[in-house]
Scaffold this motif. Structure first.
Motif, PDB file in Angstrom:
ATOM      1  N   SER A   1       0.820  -1.209   0.000  1.00  0.00           N
ATOM      2  CA  SER A   1       0.000   0.000   0.000  1.00  0.00           C
ATOM      3  C   SER A   1       0.855   1.261   0.000  1.00  0.00           C
ATOM      4  CB  SER A   1      -0.877   0.003   1.253  1.00  0.00           C
ATOM      5  OG  SER A   1      -0.031   0.200   2.372  1.00  0.00           O
ATOM      6  N   ALA A   2       0.150   2.400  -0.006  1.00  0.00           N
ATOM      7  CA  ALA A   2       0.813   3.711   0.044  1.00  0.00           C
ATOM      8  C   ALA A   2       1.736   3.817   1.260  1.00  0.00           C
ATOM      9  CB  ALA A   2      -0.250   4.804   0.106  1.00  0.00           C
ATOM     10  N   LYS A   3       1.310   3.217   2.366  1.00  0.00           N
ATOM     11  CA  LYS A   3       2.123   3.279   3.593  1.00  0.00           C
ATOM     12  C   LYS A   3       3.454   2.578   3.384  1.00  0.00           C
ATOM     13  CE  LYS A   3       2.481   4.161   8.089  1.00  0.00           C
ATOM     14  NZ  LYS A   3       1.314   3.903   8.938  1.00  0.00           N
ATOM     15  N   ASP A   4       3.411   1.419   2.730  1.00  0.00           N
ATOM     16  CA  ASP A   4       4.661   0.695   2.454  1.00  0.00           C
ATOM     17  C   ASP A   4       5.557   1.508   1.527  1.00  0.00           C
ATOM     18  OD1 ASP A   4       3.873  -1.788   3.873  1.00  0.00           O
ATOM     19  OD2 ASP A   4       2.328  -1.854   2.335  1.00  0.00           O
ATOM     20  N   VAL A   5       4.926   2.195   0.568  1.00  0.00           N
ATOM     21  CA  VAL A   5       5.685   3.020  -0.381  1.00  0.00           C
ATOM     22  C   VAL A   5       6.427   4.114   0.372  1.00  0.00           C
ATOM     23  CG1 VAL A   5       5.500   4.677  -2.287  1.00  0.00           C
ATOM     24  CG2 VAL A   5       4.122   2.575  -2.315  1.00  0.00           C
ATOM     25  N   VAL A   6       5.711   4.833   1.236  1.00  0.00           N
ATOM     26  CA  VAL A   6       6.346   5.976   1.896  1.00  0.00           C
ATOM     27  C   VAL A   6       7.375   5.509   2.936  1.00  0.00           C
ATOM     28  CG1 VAL A   6       4.565   6.450   3.671  1.00  0.00           C
ATOM     29  CG2 VAL A   6       5.976   8.317   2.754  1.00  0.00           C
ATOM     30  N   LEU A   7       7.092   4.397   3.604  1.00  0.00           N
ATOM     31  CA  LEU A   7       8.095   3.868   4.546  1.00  0.00           C
ATOM     32  C   LEU A   7       9.361   3.437   3.794  1.00  0.00           C
ATOM     33  CD1 LEU A   7       5.924   1.804   7.087  1.00  0.00           C
ATOM     34  CD2 LEU A   7       7.249   3.865   7.599  1.00  0.00           C
ATOM     35  N   ALA A   8       9.170   2.826   2.627  1.00  0.00           N
ATOM     36  CA  ALA A   8      10.327   2.408   1.824  1.00  0.00           C
ATOM     37  C   ALA A   8      11.124   3.635   1.362  1.00  0.00           C
ATOM     38  CB  ALA A   8       9.868   1.581   0.629  1.00  0.00           C
ATOM     39  N   ILE A   9      10.424   4.703   1.014  1.00  0.00           N
ATOM     40  CA  ILE A   9      11.106   5.947   0.606  1.00  0.00           C
ATOM     41  C   ILE A   9      11.930   6.509   1.771  1.00  0.00           C
ATOM     42  CG2 ILE A   9      10.743   8.370  -0.057  1.00  0.00           C
ATOM     43  CD1 ILE A   9       8.258   7.358  -1.679  1.00  0.00           C
ATOM     44  N   ILE A  10      11.314   6.555   2.959  1.00  0.00           N
ATOM     45  CA  ILE A  10      12.024   7.080   4.141  1.00  0.00           C
ATOM     46  C   ILE A  10      13.227   6.187   4.461  1.00  0.00           C
ATOM     47  CG2 ILE A  10      11.831   7.577   6.626  1.00  0.00           C
ATOM     48  CD1 ILE A  10       8.771   8.110   5.995  1.00  0.00           C
ATOM     49  N   GLY A  11      13.037   4.887   4.317  1.00  0.00           N
ATOM     50  CA  GLY A  11      14.156   3.960   4.527  1.00  0.00           C
ATOM     51  C   GLY A  11      15.296   4.229   3.551  1.00  0.00           C
TER      52      GLY A  11
ATOM     53  N   GLN B   1       6.296  -3.186   4.683  1.00  0.00           N
ATOM     54  CA  GLN B   1       7.336  -2.623   5.535  1.00  0.00           C
ATOM     55  C   GLN B   1       6.919  -2.644   7.014  1.00  0.00           C
ATOM     56  OE1 GLN B   1      10.290  -0.760   4.007  1.00  0.00           O
ATOM     57  NE2 GLN B   1       9.595  -2.151   2.397  1.00  0.00           N
ATOM     58  N   VAL B   2       7.923  -2.761   7.878  1.00  0.00           N
ATOM     59  CA  VAL B   2       7.710  -2.667   9.326  1.00  0.00           C
ATOM     60  C   VAL B   2       8.903  -1.914   9.913  1.00  0.00           C
ATOM     61  CG1 VAL B   2       7.241  -3.913  11.477  1.00  0.00           C
ATOM     62  CG2 VAL B   2       6.689  -5.002   9.294  1.00  0.00           C
ATOM     63  N   THR B   3       8.664  -0.938  10.791  1.00  0.00           N
ATOM     64  CA  THR B   3       9.795  -0.292  11.456  1.00  0.00           C
ATOM     65  C   THR B   3      10.208  -1.134  12.653  1.00  0.00           C
ATOM     66  OG1 THR B   3       8.472   1.109  12.932  1.00  0.00           O
ATOM     67  CG2 THR B   3       9.028   2.016  10.766  1.00  0.00           C
ATOM     68  N   TRP B   4      11.521  -1.212  12.861  1.00  0.00           N
ATOM     69  CA  TRP B   4      12.032  -2.007  13.988  1.00  0.00           C
ATOM     70  C   TRP B   4      12.562  -1.137  15.128  1.00  0.00           C
ATOM     71  CZ3 TRP B   4      17.015  -0.951  15.286  1.00  0.00           C
ATOM     72  CH2 TRP B   4      17.822  -0.345  14.294  1.00  0.00           C
ATOM     73  N   GLY B   5      12.858   0.147  14.832  1.00  0.00           N
ATOM     74  CA  GLY B   5      13.546   0.993  15.818  1.00  0.00           C
ATOM     75  C   GLY B   5      12.754   2.201  16.246  1.00  0.00           C
TER      76      GLY B   5
ATOM     77  N   THR C   1      -0.597   1.956  12.770  1.00  0.00           N
ATOM     78  CA  THR C   1      -0.664   2.538  11.418  1.00  0.00           C
ATOM     79  C   THR C   1      -0.348   4.029  11.442  1.00  0.00           C
ATOM     80  OG1 THR C   1      -3.004   3.101  11.569  1.00  0.00           O
ATOM     81  CG2 THR C   1      -2.463   0.888  10.756  1.00  0.00           C
ATOM     82  N   SER C   2       0.218   4.510  12.555  1.00  0.00           N
ATOM     83  CA  SER C   2       0.529   5.933  12.689  1.00  0.00           C
ATOM     84  C   SER C   2       1.840   6.271  11.990  1.00  0.00           C
ATOM     85  CB  SER C   2       0.545   6.305  14.172  1.00  0.00           C
ATOM     86  OG  SER C   2       1.460   5.486  14.871  1.00  0.00           O
ATOM     87  N   ASN C   3       2.452   7.386  12.358  1.00  0.00           N
ATOM     88  CA  ASN C   3       3.569   7.919  11.587  1.00  0.00           C
ATOM     89  C   ASN C   3       4.891   8.065  12.323  1.00  0.00           C
ATOM     90  OD1 ASN C   3       2.854  10.326  13.148  1.00  0.00           O
ATOM     91  ND2 ASN C   3       1.136  10.418  11.735  1.00  0.00           N
TER      92      ASN C   3
ATOM     93  N   THR D   1       6.846   1.182  19.460  1.00  0.00           N
ATOM     94  CA  THR D   1       5.986   1.311  18.283  1.00  0.00           C
ATOM     95  C   THR D   1       6.616   0.682  17.049  1.00  0.00           C
ATOM     96  OG1 THR D   1       5.198   3.407  19.157  1.00  0.00           O
ATOM     97  CG2 THR D   1       4.833   3.001  16.802  1.00  0.00           C
ATOM     98  N   HIS D   2       5.821  -0.061  16.301  1.00  0.00           N
ATOM     99  CA  HIS D   2       6.244  -0.545  14.980  1.00  0.00           C
ATOM    100  C   HIS D   2       5.251   0.010  13.964  1.00  0.00           C
ATOM    101  CE1 HIS D   2       9.002  -3.535  16.778  1.00  0.00           C
ATOM    102  NE2 HIS D   2       8.063  -3.647  17.701  1.00  0.00           N
ATOM    103  N   LEU D   3       5.751   0.816  13.033  1.00  0.00           N
ATOM    104  CA  LEU D   3       4.865   1.419  12.036  1.00  0.00           C
ATOM    105  C   LEU D   3       4.616   0.453  10.886  1.00  0.00           C
ATOM    106  CD1 LEU D   3       6.585   4.928  11.841  1.00  0.00           C
ATOM    107  CD2 LEU D   3       4.618   4.268  13.246  1.00  0.00           C
ATOM    108  N   VAL D   4       3.353   0.334  10.513  1.00  0.00           N
ATOM    109  CA  VAL D   4       2.951  -0.573   9.424  1.00  0.00           C
ATOM    110  C   VAL D   4       1.727  -0.024   8.694  1.00  0.00           C
ATOM    111  CG1 VAL D   4       3.794  -2.796  10.309  1.00  0.00           C
ATOM    112  CG2 VAL D   4       1.602  -1.889  11.115  1.00  0.00           C
TER     113      VAL D   4
END
Lengths: 475, 216
Positions: free
Chosen positions: A185-195, A293-297, A434-436, A449-452
């Motif tokens: 989804s869009a969330k995975d896209v933007v998390l991948a961009i930030i990564g 995507q999932v944030t780990w930190g 699902t927050s930011n 928190t793990h963002l997804v």
């Protein structure tokens, strides 16, 4: 005339006065207000004996610390149990009454998270400048608007003068080429961009998101992407106007009507970067490469695909990164774990200005339908972004799907995204959210928190730990 | 606004990258409707072991002894040395309010988040970007000698280290002017009211739908 980016066009069309030192006076079309960052601004106006320049350019709603339980919400602001929160929400009501500003108060069905409410009402329009005392104002850039967060002094400045003193940012294009995989989804896209570019990668830039991977997104998805531009350091995120934008805006309560609508649509056609426009930086990402995507930190850049091992501090070369990773590992309690699927979850939060729109809730409902949340979970809550999103979801029966699966169905607000109300994590608890922001303490003192995406959060709620939603739905 | 011209003060080194505004002032303190009183909760989660509450007295709370501001040698610090991307995250102006209320006058880092950087200037707080090596040198010199002071000179746009090394920094003319003179920029903008009206008239012509009463 030289080719312009969308950002250049928006900047130029709002330029009131250019100054010699590179700063400029920029006109603001819409200011959104909420209870947390506005009281001191209104107080400033009163102390200086000033009046708002143009009250019709403001729209207010309480969101950050409104409770989300039915019990507390039934009697509006009077029902808020926390006396400090109650004063803040009451203060917003009083200020809006005093200065004649339109407010969707707690009893209004249109109340909700400012960044959900503005677009939903058609208050946010293409070509506008939009500000709010909230960094996630970048959300509105999804409409081809120039939108960014400001501090309280600037809230006061805009109220009093309708302008902001600004310095122009540089132009960055983030292009997502190709087609997104199912359940990405869009969330995975933007998390991948930030990564990829890092949490400060966009500092000093206005980021335009483009390419087929962005154009194929719905307006909800585009808002999710622009919402998190600030997590990459960019105050401004933008997406060009196309038919999807115009279709979304059409017929909304505050959208232009009749001859004005036709005139506006004609003008909005120019809200794209010119073909030969030059960007100071271009980042290209392949849509096919993006996995859930999932944030780990404890920073949004600390993000991995669900099938990747958690990166270790000792493998980092940069000393600052190494130290940051070590601190995050400790805070997140990751010792002895290799994959994020090893983390046992305590809570799940579906909501926030990033992911609380109707489409987000539909996807989450699709995943949990006919299933039950894991018995190891302490809580899973779904918090719609506005009263109207809630009503729509209930019309579609989504609330029944959530409740049958064991998720709580709440009243609209920012809720557990920043935990200013009673919705928060306990110390040491892991949350699929699902927050930011996954900052230390963001969702509660000591909370992890793990963002997804909404789909990943929903699948995690059922499994009790992170799973690849694409695999999960096959079973 | 309090003017900022030249400041000599004790420097405290906060050796952590990406310090976000949730760290600077956690959300529970954002419920205040005032601009003052945030200093005792500056860096609350880094500074204290327990979870702080609004309106709570902080004197008896258990402190994290290793946190820089809890060390005796940095008591009374008014210049904060920080690492990259300081102030990232939310737009809360409570972050500079808290730093100011605690007693900081200036923050020196290799980079800042945009919104935070901007908010500082509105509150008489001077954020200074120096080269990473220069910041490293300041960290090293401050660690070397207790009571080491740093001189921040806005007029000349220089920072002088405890050993006397001088580093130059950039600042926008307009911001500098406002800070040096403690000027309220709303008053300055309102002096341009004719230009704002002219813009509005033109815009009303180009995009009349933006100026109609809502829903018409």
């Amino acid at each position: 005339m030289s080719a312009k980016t969308l950002y250049d066009k928006l900047w130029d069309s709002h330029l009131v006065q250019q100054r010699d030192d590179g700063s400029a006076l920029i006109y603001i079309d819409l200011q959104l207000l909420h209870e947390v960052t506005s009281p001191q601004a209104f107080e400033g106006l009163r102390l200086a004996g000033r009046k708002p320049w143009r009250v019709s350019s403001s729209l207010a709603t309480p969101d950050h610390n409104v409770p989300t339980t039915k019990k507390e919400r039934i009697s509006g602001v009077d029902g808020i149990e926390d006396p400090v929160s109650k004063i803040q929400v009451t203060t917003l009501d009083d200020n809006c009454n005093e200065f004649g500003i339109t407010e969707f108060n707690m009893k209004d069905i249109r109340q909700g998270i400012v960044h959900v409410v503005g677009p939903e009402q058609g208050a946010t329009l293409p070509g506008m400048t939009v500000v709010c005392g909230d960094s996630h104002t970048s959300t509105h850039g999804a409409f081809g608007a120039l939108a960014h967060g400001i501090g309280t002094s600037e809230v006061e400045h805009v109220l009093a003068t309708q302008c902001l003193v600004q310095k122009k940012s540089r132009n960055m294009l983030v292009r997502v080429d190709g087609e997104l995989s199912p359940w990405v989804s869009a969330k995975d896209v933007v998390l991948a961009i930030i990564g990829a570019i890092g949490t400060a990668g966009g500092t000093g830039f206005a980021i335009e998101f483009g390419g087929t991977g962005i154009q194929s997104l719905s307006m909800e998805g585009r808002m999710t992407v622009c919402n998190m531009a600030i997590e990459a350091g960019a105050r401004v995120g933008l997406i060009a106007v196309d038919d999807t934008t115009v279709e979304y805006v059409k017929g909304r309560p505050y959208a232009p009507k009749g001859a004005h609508w036709d005139m506006a649509v004609e003008a909005w056609k120019d809200l794209v970067s010119d073909k030969d426009a030059q960007f100071d930086e271009v980042v290209v990402i392949k849509a096919e490469d993006i996995k859930p995507q999932v944030t780990w930190g404890t920073s949004p850049e600390m993000v991995i695909a669900i099938d990747e091992p958690i990166p270790r501090a000792e493998d980092q070369k940069d000393p600052v990164k190494k130290e940051g990773y070590a601190r995050a590992w400790k805070y997140m309690g990751l010792e002895g774990k290799t994959m994020l699927s090893d983390v046992v979850l305590d809570r799940v939060f579906i909501g926030s200005c990033t992911n609380s729109r109707i489409e987000d809730l539909r996807i989450a409902a699709e995943v949990v339908k006919g299933r039950k949340v894991a018995s190891t979970l302490k809580q899973a809550i779904v918090v719609p972004g506005s009263g109207l999103v809630k009503a729509q979801a209930e019309k579609e029966g989504l609330h029944e799907i959530f409740e049958a699966a064991g998720l709580e169905w709440r009243e609209p607000g920012c809720s557990m995204c920043l935990a200013m109300n009673a919705d928060k994590l306990g110390a040491g608890e892991h949350c699929a959210s699902t927050s930011n922001r996954n900052f230390e303490g963001r969702q509660g003192f000591g909370g992890r928190t793990h963002l997804v995406s909404p789909a990943m959060a929903a699948a995690a709620a059922i499994a009790g730990h992170f799973v690849d939603v694409n695999e999960f739905v096959k079973h | 606004m309090r003017p900022f011209t030249k400041h000599t003060g004790l420097a405290a080194p906060l050796d952590l990258a990406n310090v976000d505004t949730d760290m600077i002032i956690p959300k529970q303190f954002l419920k205040s409707i005032k601009r003052t009183g945030f200093g005792k909760n500056l860096f609350d989660e880094l500074r204290y072991e327990d979870e702080g509450q609004p309106d709570q007295e902080c004197d008896g709370r258990p402190i994290r002894k290793d946190f820089v501001l809890n060390q005796d040698r940095y008591k009374g610090a008014s210049v904060l040395l920080a690492r990259q991307n300081f102030g990232c995250g939310s737009s809360r102006e409570h972050a500079p309010w808290a730093l100011d209320d605690y007693g900081f006058r200036s923050i020196i880092a290799p980079s800042f988040a945009d919104i935070f950087y901007n908010n500082c200037f509105k509150n008489g707080l001077l954020p200074i970007v120096l080269q990473a090596e220069e910041v490293d040198q300041l960290f090293a010199e401050v660690a070397l000698r207790e009571g080491a002071q740093v001189i921040v000179d806005l007029e000349n746009q220089t920072v002088t280290s405890p050993s006397g090394a001088t580093f130059e920094f950039n600042v926008d003319n307009f911001r500098k002017h406002c800070l040096l003179n403690g000027l309220d920029d709303i008053g300055l903008t309102l002096q341009q009211d004719a230009a704002i009206r002219r813009y509005e008239e033109k815009r009303m012509n180009d995009a009349p739908w933006l100026f109609l009463p809502r829903g018409q």
